[in-house]
Scaffold this motif. Sequence first.
Motif, short mmCIF file in Angstrom:
data_model
loop_
_atom_site.label_atom_id
_atom_site.label_comp_id
_atom_site.label_asym_id
_atom_site.label_seq_id
_atom_site.Cartn_x
_atom_site.Cartn_y
_atom_site.Cartn_z
N GLU A 24 0.83 -1.21 0.00
CA GLU A 24 0.00 0.00 0.00
C GLU A 24 0.86 1.25 0.00
O GLU A 24 0.59 2.22 -0.71
N ALA A 25 1.92 1.24 0.81
CA ALA A 25 2.82 2.38 0.87
C ALA A 25 3.52 2.59 -0.46
O ALA A 25 3.66 3.72 -0.95
N ALA A 26 3.95 1.49 -1.08
CA ALA A 26 4.62 1.59 -2.38
C ALA A 26 3.66 2.15 -3.43
O ALA A 26 4.05 2.98 -4.26
N ALA A 27 2.40 1.69 -3.39
CA ALA A 27 1.42 2.18 -4.36
C ALA A 27 1.13 3.66 -4.15
O ALA A 27 1.09 4.44 -5.12
N GLY A 28 0.93 4.07 -2.92
CA GLY A 28 0.66 5.47 -2.64
C GLY A 28 1.83 6.36 -3.02
O GLY A 28 1.65 7.45 -3.58
N TYR A 29 3.03 5.88 -2.72
CA TYR A 29 4.23 6.64 -3.07
C TYR A 29 4.37 6.77 -4.58
O TYR A 29 4.70 7.84 -5.10
N GLN A 30 4.10 5.68 -5.30
CA GLN A 30 4.24 5.70 -6.75
C GLN A 30 3.21 6.61 -7.41
O GLN A 30 3.49 7.22 -8.45
N ILE A 31 2.03 6.71 -6.82
CA ILE A 31 1.02 7.64 -7.34
C ILE A 31 1.56 9.07 -7.28
O ILE A 31 1.47 9.84 -8.24
N ALA A 32 2.15 9.42 -6.14
CA ALA A 32 2.71 10.77 -5.99
C ALA A 32 3.86 10.98 -6.97
O ALA A 32 3.97 12.06 -7.58
N GLN A 33 4.70 9.97 -7.16
CA GLN A 33 5.82 10.09 -8.10
C GLN A 33 5.31 10.26 -9.53
O GLN A 33 5.88 11.01 -10.32
N SER A 34 4.25 9.56 -9.85
CA SER A 34 3.68 9.67 -11.20
C SER A 34 3.17 11.08 -11.45
O SER A 34 3.37 11.65 -12.54
N LEU A 35 2.53 11.68 -10.47
CA LEU A 35 2.03 13.04 -10.61
C LEU A 35 3.18 14.03 -10.72
O LEU A 35 3.10 15.01 -11.48
N ILE A 36 4.26 13.80 -9.97
CA ILE A 36 5.44 14.67 -10.09
C ILE A 36 5.97 14.62 -11.52
O ILE A 36 6.29 15.65 -12.12
N ALA A 37 6.06 13.41 -12.07
CA ALA A 37 6.58 13.25 -13.43
C ALA A 37 5.71 13.99 -14.45
O ALA A 37 6.23 14.62 -15.38
N LEU A 38 4.39 13.94 -14.27
CA LEU A 38 3.50 14.66 -15.18
C LEU A 38 3.67 16.17 -15.07
O LEU A 38 3.78 16.87 -16.07
N GLY A 39 3.71 16.67 -13.84
CA GLY A 39 3.88 18.10 -13.64
C GLY A 39 5.23 18.61 -14.11
O GLY A 39 5.35 19.74 -14.58
N PHE A 40 6.24 17.76 -13.99
CA PHE A 40 7.60 18.13 -14.38
C PHE A 40 7.70 18.42 -15.87
O PHE A 40 8.55 19.21 -16.31
N ARG A 41 6.83 17.80 -16.67
CA ARG A 41 6.88 18.01 -18.12
C ARG A 41 6.62 19.47 -18.49
O ARG A 41 7.21 19.99 -19.44
N GLY A 42 5.76 20.14 -17.74
CA GLY A 42 5.51 21.55 -18.01
C GLY A 42 6.74 22.40 -17.78
O GLY A 42 7.08 23.28 -18.58
N ALA A 43 7.46 22.11 -16.70
CA ALA A 43 8.69 22.85 -16.41
C ALA A 43 9.73 22.60 -17.48
O ALA A 43 10.43 23.54 -17.92
N ILE A 44 9.85 21.36 -17.92
CA ILE A 44 10.85 21.03 -18.93
C ILE A 44 10.54 21.74 -20.25
O ILE A 44 11.45 22.16 -20.97
N GLY A 45 9.26 21.90 -20.56
CA GLY A 45 8.89 22.65 -21.77
C GLY A 45 9.45 24.05 -21.74
O GLY A 45 10.07 24.53 -22.71
N PHE A 46 9.25 24.75 -20.63
CA PHE A 46 9.81 26.10 -20.50
C PHE A 46 11.33 26.06 -20.45
O PHE A 46 12.00 26.96 -20.96
N GLY A 47 11.88 25.01 -19.85
CA GLY A 47 13.33 24.89 -19.76
C GLY A 47 13.97 24.73 -21.12
O GLY A 47 14.99 25.37 -21.42
#
Length: 199
Positions: A24-47
């Motif tokens: 459960e902890a691994a799944a919850g942690y991975q959900i947060a990591q997945s969202l970070i990866a999605l949000g990071f794409r916007g920053a990389i676009g500007f970068g």
Amino acid sequence: GLAHGLEAGAFSALVVLAAWFGTEAAAGYQIAQSLIALGFRGAIGFGVAGAVRVGRAIGRQDHTEATMAGWTGVGMATLSVGMISAAFILWPGILSKIYTSDQSVLGIAQAAIMIAGVVLFFDGLQGVLVGLLRAMGDAWTPVFIHAVAFWGVALPTAVWFGFVMDYGANGLMWGMACGVACAALIALARFHQLSRRGV
């Protein structure tokens, strides 16, 4: 490639460590990591856009334009990632339900997503800044930054918070927050130094 490997390796190592706290902890942690990866794409676009403009300005020997383009990229990325980070902090329940309906995972994921808002903000900022450093011809500083911030700060801090302080998966996320904040601050200082030096 080496800098990217250091960063990706550290993120992957934390996912593996999260599994020590259970599925459960691994799944919850991975959900947060997945969202970070999605949000990071916007920053990389500007970068990437900022890096192209900085590189073109340096090619013209236009220091003023290179500096302006770099700081504009940083500002736009900060604004966009800041809004996404705020969404993580304000609506973790809505975001976590996109991934799962398992109540035992949702509780962990919601807490991790709120911390992920902090991680994303600094991760996006450092991602843009290291791209700008490369555009200015400074390819080795990002390697140094990722080695120090991710392997010297993020992983040891995550292990401390997660295992020693017994914060579990959330402790791992706080460790990563410390690492990306360190990376962003070092990259910001280096970019400021280079932008003042001239082409």
